[in-house]
Write a protein that holds these residues in place. Sequence first.
Motif, short mmCIF file in Angstrom:
data_model
loop_
_atom_site.label_atom_id
_atom_site.label_comp_id
_atom_site.label_asym_id
_atom_site.label_seq_id
_atom_site.Cartn_x
_atom_site.Cartn_y
_atom_site.Cartn_z
N ASP A 98 0.86 -1.18 0.00
CA ASP A 98 0.00 0.00 0.00
C ASP A 98 0.90 1.22 0.00
N ILE A 99 0.59 2.16 -0.88
CA ILE A 99 1.37 3.38 -1.00
C ILE A 99 0.43 4.55 -0.77
N TYR A 100 0.81 5.43 0.15
CA TYR A 100 0.03 6.61 0.44
C TYR A 100 0.94 7.83 0.33
N VAL A 101 0.35 8.92 -0.15
CA VAL A 101 1.09 10.18 -0.24
C VAL A 101 0.26 11.22 0.49
N ASP A 102 0.91 11.95 1.39
CA ASP A 102 0.25 13.01 2.14
C ASP A 102 1.19 14.21 2.20
N TYR A 103 0.95 15.17 1.34
CA TYR A 103 1.69 16.42 1.27
C TYR A 103 3.18 16.18 1.00
N ALA A 104 4.01 16.03 2.02
CA ALA A 104 5.45 15.80 1.82
C ALA A 104 5.90 14.51 2.50
N THR A 105 4.98 13.55 2.58
CA THR A 105 5.30 12.26 3.19
C THR A 105 4.82 11.13 2.28
N LEU A 106 5.70 10.18 2.06
CA LEU A 106 5.37 8.96 1.32
C LEU A 106 5.31 7.84 2.34
N GLU A 107 4.21 7.11 2.37
CA GLU A 107 4.03 6.04 3.34
C GLU A 107 3.90 4.71 2.61
N LEU A 108 4.69 3.72 3.03
CA LEU A 108 4.69 2.39 2.44
C LEU A 108 4.28 1.38 3.51
N LYS A 109 3.33 0.51 3.18
CA LYS A 109 2.91 -0.55 4.09
C LYS A 109 2.77 -1.82 3.28
N GLY A 110 3.12 -2.94 3.88
CA GLY A 110 2.96 -4.20 3.17
C GLY A 110 3.78 -5.31 3.76
N THR A 111 4.05 -6.30 2.91
CA THR A 111 4.80 -7.48 3.33
C THR A 111 5.74 -7.91 2.23
N ILE A 112 6.98 -8.20 2.60
CA ILE A 112 7.93 -8.85 1.70
C ILE A 112 8.02 -10.29 2.17
N ASP A 113 7.62 -11.22 1.32
CA ASP A 113 7.59 -12.63 1.68
C ASP A 113 8.12 -13.43 0.49
N LEU A 114 9.24 -14.10 0.68
CA LEU A 114 9.86 -14.84 -0.41
C LEU A 114 9.33 -16.28 -0.53
N ASN A 115 8.40 -16.67 0.32
CA ASN A 115 7.68 -17.95 0.22
C ASN A 115 8.58 -19.16 -0.01
N GLN A 116 9.50 -19.41 0.87
CA GLN A 116 10.36 -20.59 0.77
C GLN A 116 10.07 -21.55 1.92
N PHE A 117 8.79 -21.91 2.07
CA PHE A 117 8.36 -22.79 3.15
C PHE A 117 8.85 -24.21 2.90
N GLY A 118 9.12 -24.91 3.97
CA GLY A 118 9.59 -26.29 3.86
C GLY A 118 11.08 -26.41 3.65
N LYS A 119 11.76 -25.29 3.57
CA LYS A 119 13.21 -25.29 3.38
C LYS A 119 13.86 -24.60 4.57
N THR A 120 15.04 -25.03 4.92
CA THR A 120 15.80 -24.42 6.01
C THR A 120 16.76 -23.39 5.43
N ALA A 121 16.71 -22.20 5.97
CA ALA A 121 17.61 -21.14 5.49
C ALA A 121 19.03 -21.43 5.93
N VAL A 122 19.94 -21.37 4.99
CA VAL A 122 21.36 -21.53 5.28
C VAL A 122 21.98 -20.14 5.48
N LYS A 123 21.52 -19.18 4.67
CA LYS A 123 21.99 -17.80 4.77
C LYS A 123 20.84 -16.91 4.31
N GLU A 124 20.54 -15.88 5.08
CA GLU A 124 19.48 -14.94 4.72
C GLU A 124 20.01 -13.52 4.80
N GLU A 125 20.11 -12.85 3.67
CA GLU A 125 20.54 -11.47 3.63
C GLU A 125 19.45 -10.56 3.08
#
Length: 144
Positions: A62-89
């Motif tokens: 979701d992106i909102y703009v109010d005068y001189a402010t940009l607001e970002l809301k949401g989720t970053i999800d890489l959907n790698q279920f069932g796997k074990t992370a070896v390295k996460e950057e």
Amino acid sequence: MDPFKQMGDWKKNLDHFFGESFWGEFEGIIKPAIPQINLYQSDHELLCIVNMPGLDDLYQIDIYVDYATLELKGTIDLNQFGKTAVKEEILQGVFERKISLPFPVRADKIKATYKNGLVFIQLHRLISETSRKNKVNVRLLEDD
């Protein structure tokens, strides 16, 4: 002894000694803000590029703009279920971020597109002083 309780006590003692805003200055170093952004400015325009890997549904941000402010809301999800992370950057998770813009922007002239894991938000300088918070729709930018 619980190490997280010790860490909390340690932080509380430093807050008491240095003041409550002491840790605020280190927030971006300890836990970087997500999503990462680049903001570019010209005389009358702004371009905000937002890093959004794995965006399958444009309604995940979701992106909102109010005068001189940009607001970002949401989720970053890489959907790698069932796997074990070896390295996460790549940072992921639920986010809510407000970005102060260098000048007020027009509510009627905002464009947001998504391509190759990046959201491009084009904003234009506001000349009048009237403003209100506006939701910005993102559209998929097709390959040429």
